[in-house]
Design a protein around this motif. Structure first.
Motif, short mmCIF file in Angstrom:
data_model
loop_
_atom_site.label_atom_id
_atom_site.label_comp_id
_atom_site.label_asym_id
_atom_site.label_seq_id
_atom_site.Cartn_x
_atom_site.Cartn_y
_atom_site.Cartn_z
N ARG A 127 0.65 -1.36 0.24
CA ARG A 127 0.11 -0.40 -0.01
C ARG A 127 0.54 1.19 -0.62
O ARG A 127 0.39 2.24 -0.58
CB ARG A 127 -1.44 -0.29 1.38
N LEU A 128 2.06 1.13 0.37
CA LEU A 128 3.01 2.38 1.02
C LEU A 128 3.71 2.79 -0.58
O LEU A 128 3.86 3.70 -1.06
CB LEU A 128 4.42 1.76 1.65
N ASP A 129 3.05 1.68 -1.19
CA ASP A 129 3.58 1.93 -3.11
C ASP A 129 2.70 1.58 -4.31
O ASP A 129 2.64 2.39 -4.96
CB ASP A 129 4.89 0.84 -3.62
N SER A 130 1.10 2.71 -3.75
CA SER A 130 0.40 2.64 -4.16
C SER A 130 -1.02 4.06 -3.86
O SER A 130 -0.77 3.40 -2.65
CB SER A 130 -0.91 1.92 -4.40
N ALA A 131 -1.16 4.22 -5.11
CA ALA A 131 -1.33 5.68 -5.15
C ALA A 131 -2.58 5.62 -5.05
O ALA A 131 -3.49 5.95 -6.07
CB ALA A 131 -0.76 6.34 -6.12
N THR A 132 -3.01 5.16 -3.96
CA THR A 132 -4.87 4.33 -3.86
C THR A 132 -5.14 4.69 -2.17
O THR A 132 -4.20 4.27 -1.20
CB THR A 132 -5.07 3.36 -4.28
N SER A 133 -6.43 4.94 -1.40
CA SER A 133 -7.49 5.27 -0.79
C SER A 133 -7.74 3.71 -0.12
O SER A 133 -8.93 3.63 -1.04
CB SER A 133 -7.41 6.40 -0.64
N THR A 134 -7.62 2.83 0.46
CA THR A 134 -7.31 1.25 0.45
C THR A 134 -7.70 1.29 2.00
O THR A 134 -7.12 1.75 2.90
CB THR A 134 -6.94 0.46 0.33
N SER A 135 -8.28 0.47 2.60
CA SER A 135 -8.61 -0.18 3.57
C SER A 135 -8.83 -1.65 3.81
O SER A 135 -9.73 -1.96 2.80
CB SER A 135 -9.91 0.63 4.69
N ALA A 136 -8.44 -2.22 4.49
CA ALA A 136 -9.25 -4.01 4.58
C ALA A 136 -9.43 -4.26 6.77
O ALA A 136 -9.17 -3.38 7.07
CB ALA A 136 -7.94 -4.61 3.82
N LEU A 137 -10.28 -5.32 6.65
CA LEU A 137 -11.22 -5.68 7.67
C LEU A 137 -10.62 -7.31 7.39
O LEU A 137 -11.15 -8.12 6.89
CB LEU A 137 -12.29 -5.07 7.83
N ARG A 138 -10.03 -7.81 8.12
CA ARG A 138 -9.99 -8.96 8.68
C ARG A 138 -11.42 -10.18 9.41
O ARG A 138 -11.64 -9.55 9.71
CB ARG A 138 -8.65 -9.59 9.39
N GLY A 139 -10.96 -10.88 9.02
CA GLY A 139 -12.78 -11.79 9.00
C GLY A 139 -12.84 -12.34 10.35
O GLY A 139 -13.87 -11.94 11.18
N ASP A 140 -12.24 -12.62 11.41
CA ASP A 140 -11.56 -12.81 12.46
C ASP A 140 -11.78 -11.54 12.65
O ASP A 140 -12.73 -11.44 14.58
CB ASP A 140 -9.95 -13.49 12.93
N GLU A 141 -11.17 -10.14 12.66
CA GLU A 141 -12.06 -8.83 13.61
C GLU A 141 -13.57 -9.34 13.38
O GLU A 141 -13.89 -8.58 14.46
CB GLU A 141 -11.29 -8.33 13.31
N ILE A 142 -14.49 -9.33 12.75
CA ILE A 142 -15.47 -9.00 12.22
C ILE A 142 -16.25 -10.01 12.91
O ILE A 142 -16.89 -9.73 14.03
CB ILE A 142 -15.80 -9.02 10.77
N VAL A 197 -28.56 -7.41 -0.12
CA VAL A 197 -29.58 -8.75 0.05
C VAL A 197 -28.84 -9.73 -0.56
O VAL A 197 -29.92 -10.73 0.59
CB VAL A 197 -30.96 -8.11 -1.12
N TYR A 198 -28.42 -9.97 -1.20
CA TYR A 198 -27.37 -10.91 -1.83
C TYR A 198 -26.87 -11.81 -0.79
O TYR A 198 -25.76 -12.14 -1.20
CB TYR A 198 -27.70 -10.98 -3.05
N MET A 199 -26.00 -10.60 0.16
CA MET A 199 -24.39 -11.22 0.94
C MET A 199 -24.46 -11.15 2.48
O MET A 199 -24.99 -10.54 2.67
CB MET A 199 -24.10 -9.91 -0.09
N ARG A 200 -23.86 -12.08 2.61
CA ARG A 200 -23.82 -12.10 4.25
C ARG A 200 -22.53 -12.11 4.72
O ARG A 200 -21.33 -13.12 4.17
CB ARG A 200 -24.91 -13.15 4.55
N ASN A 201 -22.47 -12.25 5.86
CA ASN A 201 -21.57 -11.92 7.13
C ASN A 201 -21.29 -13.29 7.99
O ASN A 201 -22.57 -13.87 8.39
CB ASN A 201 -21.35 -10.67 7.82
N ASP A 202 -20.53 -14.37 7.34
CA ASP A 202 -20.72 -15.70 8.46
C ASP A 202 -18.61 -15.72 7.98
O ASP A 202 -17.59 -15.21 7.58
CB ASP A 202 -20.72 -16.55 8.12
N PHE A 203 -18.73 -16.93 8.59
CA PHE A 203 -17.00 -17.02 8.90
C PHE A 203 -16.55 -17.62 7.09
O PHE A 203 -15.29 -17.90 6.92
CB PHE A 203 -17.36 -19.34 8.75
N ASN A 204 -17.67 -17.48 6.38
CA ASN A 204 -16.59 -17.80 4.96
C ASN A 204 -15.61 -16.73 4.54
O ASN A 204 -14.68 -16.44 3.66
CB ASN A 204 -17.93 -18.04 3.81
N ILE A 205 -16.29 -15.35 5.40
CA ILE A 205 -15.15 -14.22 4.80
C ILE A 205 -14.34 -14.10 5.61
O ILE A 205 -13.58 -14.30 6.83
CB ILE A 205 -16.12 -12.94 5.54
N ALA A 206 -12.86 -14.21 4.64
CA ALA A 206 -11.53 -13.81 4.74
C ALA A 206 -11.09 -12.79 4.85
O ALA A 206 -10.38 -12.30 6.19
CB ALA A 206 -10.59 -14.15 4.07
#
Length: 827
Positions: free
Chosen positions: A56-71, A139-148
């Protein structure tokens, strides 16, 4: 509240959960991974909305990420509630599991859904358009253990690496069996009724083959008092990956979702005070945070169906989403080029019901409004069925009756097919690396839906006690039929049938030159669209009549309510027939000042093709199906620049932005169109601090937005867009004590205006979610979760533009406090 967030940032900045990528996916967490994950990852690799994953420090973008276990620490929550805590996003949740509202950087929320940000699963869109009427992508998306992991990119190259995503991308990345093992979790509401089981398992099937399977099932009344099991269903997802001998992989994805959940609309609230300083209070007998008009005493939804045949549809349908999809992904090298191919077919459908208000008043005033002087009211359903309701009585402690519309949308097909193929190559040049990418995207999106309505007179009663009411005139003649005021929406409007196909083809390419501390890049995309189909509805005009007399109860007599029966003029369809094309581009530069610090700047132009929000409006020629060029797509210009810092246990990212946008839309629940231009300026900040057992993540966004031109109502030019707070912020502190983890998620917004007229203020609010997790052994976790710990009334939507003289308003609040417990076994 905004100043407090800013002071917290300048005092100590904390870590946004780092993003990783391997073949575009995140490494997974599990019993084994938890012990092996290093405290300080060497890099933060991000792969969504870019040509190739890079630090990310070499990319001219504004990004974020969240790990599944934190969710998962915060318990089973809707995707909307999860995304509220991510940096830069503005989310209006509380509607239900799906159909929440999402935007970014001051881009308008004139109507529902996610117009300018695209939702993806594993790099492909779930629906091509994120703001379809009554059926948002979530509507067609769910939060569950499949999310990495969940990755988001705001602005930047999102407009050139995906279609219809000028504001950004939200990508849900699946676990793929990198780590052997699995989990089973049993969850239950403590002060509400919901039982849920989650599971997942991943591992190897051989030296070069791995798999992952996961899902959930739940059932119960849910967080609001509705008197029946509104939540029932679940999903299963499966993928299998074969690593290729020469490098690369082939992966198959399967998904089956069949899930029901209620939809919560604006409900009754007492609004007093002044527009600048209003007070929102619960009416006696109805808690805006915990009640709903839904109850066992309402319905069914009696109406004429898509074939003009009498139907009685279950009111407890809620959001009944059904999705079956199969996808394939492969990556391999040919002559130095890395080829990536992704394709998916999804059969999406279901039924979607919701109830929303038209008006409300005292018993006498309400009855007189429908049946004139001397009108009377009586119960049509419920335990008091047949009993009179005296005028002036304080029934339920509030003395109110209401006309409610029930919308029932039948999505016969929202099927889509998407295919994205790209080829990238890194050229070694003197002094640096030149990365080139060429790609092509093809998608089809079906829109085959029918809108059906009925209208009911009801009382204002919480605790799942809402009942239907009859109104009779002074002569004793009923103006309703068993509590139904009409078998439509009290007029010919909004009974519609859509049968439209969208096709999108988009070639794209990018180039990035990284030399020394500098990376310079640019990308282009040209979207070509083809739209064909037909529309049916009285809204189209041209002599189409939408109301008939119909003997609903079959007694041979046409009652007053039976003269208000909406139908579809099936023999008078109108065509939809137009093409579109537009260019998207993005260019940026990144300077790695030092190992832990970089700065960047970027300018982008993207666009969003208008979908069903322009249908049934005058911009479509009902004779030819054509649409004027300027109405086919809305452009978004973004200028952004920022800095990124990462050293030890501290990270900090900040991005300043200037955005201009166009918007063609239709306000939810009304026939009011918008044709506007907007601008917004602001600053996004996120970061974190980790030290020993302590971890703190912070995010805040400051936004100043304005309607720069309203082409239909010039009086609104210069106003602030409705629902746009100056500040949104979140903080996620955690303390890991070894056997136990204690944490919280604090999310807040400052005040905003209820409507574009800038009169009535919606107060800001802060919501605290908390958890305590105890781990008696390495493979057992017991968790107590509290959502909305302090039972805050957090209002996201108000129907009124000013304080109503009667004090009776309609507002939508987040759910009240709920407590849940879970027991998880890892193996």
């Amino acid at each position: 509240m905004g100043k407090t967030a800013l002071l917290l940032f300048t005092a100590q900045i904390a870590l946004v959960t780092p993003a990783y990528a391997e073949e575009g996916a995140a490494p997974e967490a599990g019993p084994k991974a938890a012990a092996e994950t290093p405290a300080q990852p060497p890099k933060e690799i991000f792969s969504t909305g870019v040509a190739k994953g890079r630090d990310r420090l070499d990319s001219a973008t504004s990004t974020s990420a969240l790990r599944g276990d934190e969710i998962q620490k915060f318990g089973p929550r809707s995707l909307g509630d999860v995304l509220r805590a991510m940096a830069g996003l503005r989310v209006e949740s509380g509607i239900g599991e799906g159909n929440n509202n999402f935007t970014v950087r001051g881009l308008p929320l004139a109507a529902g859904g996610s117009k300018y940000m695209q939702f993806q699963e594993d790099g492909l869109p779930v629906l091509e358009f994120g703001d379809l009427f009554n059926v948002g992508t979530d509507v067609y998306m769910r939060n569950d253990f499949n999310i990495a992991q969940i990755e988001t990119i705001r602005g930047g190259s999102a407009s050139t690496f995906a279609s219809n995503s000028p504001g950004g991308l939200i990508n849900i990345i699946s676990r793929t069996g990198d780590v052997e093992g699995g989990s089973v979790q049993l969850s239950s509401g403590i002060d509400y009724d919901e039982k849920r089981v989650d599971f997942d398992y991943g591992g190897k099937l051989g030296e070069s083959t791995r798999f992952h399977i996961g899902g959930f099932y739940r059932q119960g009344e849910g967080p609001r008092r509705i008197g029946f099991d509104g939540w029932r269903g679940g999903q299963v997802k499966f993928n299998i990956t074969r690593d290729l001998a020469g490098g690369g992989y082939v992966r198959l994805y399967l998904k089956y979702l069949d899930d029901r959940s209620p939809t919560f609309a604006p409900y009754f609230v007492n609004i007093t005070g002044t527009n600048d300083d209003p007070e929102y209070k619960n009416f006696a007998g109805f808690d805006l945070r915990k009640d709903s008009v839904l109850s066992p005493y309402l319905g069914p939804v009696v109406t004429l169906d898509q074939n003009n045949q009498l139907a009685a549809l279950p009111i407890d349908t809620g959001q009944h989403a059904v999705s079956k999809s199969v996808g394939i992904e492969t990556q391999f090298d040919v002559a130095g080029w890395t080829i990536t191919e992704k394709a998916r077919y999804a059969a999406n459908g279901g039924d979607f019901s919701r109830a929303f208000p038209s008006n409300a008043g005292t018993v006498s005033a309400f009855a007189a409004g429908q049946a004139g002087t001397g009108a009377t009211a009586s119960y049509a359903t419920g335990p008091l069925s047949g009993q009179a309701i005296p005028g002036g009585s304080l029934i339920n402690g509030n003395g109110l009756l209401s006309l409610y519309f029930v919308s029932y949308v039948r999505a016969r097909s929202l099927d889509n097919f998407t295919n994205d193929i790209r080829a990238s190559k890194v050229w070694k040049l003197s002094g640096g690396n030149l990365t080139t990418t060429l790609g092509a995207y093809f998608a089809t999106q079906k829109l085959e839906t029918t809108w059906l309505h009925t209208a009911m007179d009801i009382d204002v009663n919480g605790d799942a006690g809402t009942a239907m009411v009859n109104i009779a005139n002074a002569a004793g003649v009923n103006q309703t039929l068993n509590g139904y005021y009409s078998f439509g929406r009290a007029s010919a409007l909004f009974r519609r049938s859509f049968d439209v196909d969208y096709r999108v083809f988009a070639p794209y390419g990018s180039i990035n030159y990284h030399f020394g501390k500098i990376a310079i890049g640019g990308s282009l995309r040209y979207d070509i669209g083809r739209v064909r189909g037909s529309l049916i509805g009285a809204d189209l005009g041209g002599g189409r009549d939408g109301l008939i007399d119909y003997d609903i109860n079959g007694d041979g007599i046409i009652s007053t309510a039976e003269t208000r029966v909406a139908y579809l003029p099936l023999t008078q369809p109108a065509p939809v027939n137009y093409n579109y094309g537009y260019l998207n581009y993005s260019a940026g530069v990144n300077y790695r000042v030092a190992e832990p610090f970089s700065v960047f700047a970027r300018y982008s132009l993207g666009a969003r093709a208008n979908a069903d929000k322009i249908l049934f409006t005058p911009v479509v020629n009902n004779a030819t199906g054509d649409v004027a060029t300027r109405d086919k797509a809305d452009k978004v210009h973004q200028l952004e620049g920022g800095l990124k810092f990462r050293k030890g246990g501290v990270t900090f990212n900040a991005t300043a932005f200037h955005v201009t946008a166009d918007d063609h839309n239709v306000l939810n629940g009304s026939a009011n169109r918008t044709d506007r231009s907007y601008k917004a300026d602001g600053l996004e900040m996120e970061g974190a601090w980790a030290h020993g057992p302590f971890n703190l993540a912070l995010a805040a966004t400051y936004t100043r937005a304005k309607i720069t031109a309203d082409r239909l109502d010039p009086a609104l030019t210069g106003k602030e867009p409705r629902h746009q707070p100056s500040w949104t912020f979140s903080a996620t502190p955690q303390v890991d004590l070894g056997k136990a983890i204690v944490g919280a998620s604090v999310v807040g917004i400052t005040k905003s205006y209820a409507q574009d007229s800038n009169l009535l203020v919606m107060p800001g609010f802060t919501v605290v979610n908390a958890f305590v997790q105890f781990r008696p052994t390495a493979r057992i976790r017991m968790t107590l979760n509290a959502n909305n710990l302090f039972d805050t009334m957090g209002i996201f939507e108000v129907n009124q533009a000013s304080v109503p003289a009667s004090g009776v308003g309609f507002a939508r609040s987040i759910n009240g406090r709920t407590l849940s417990g879970s027991l998880r076994f890892d193996f």
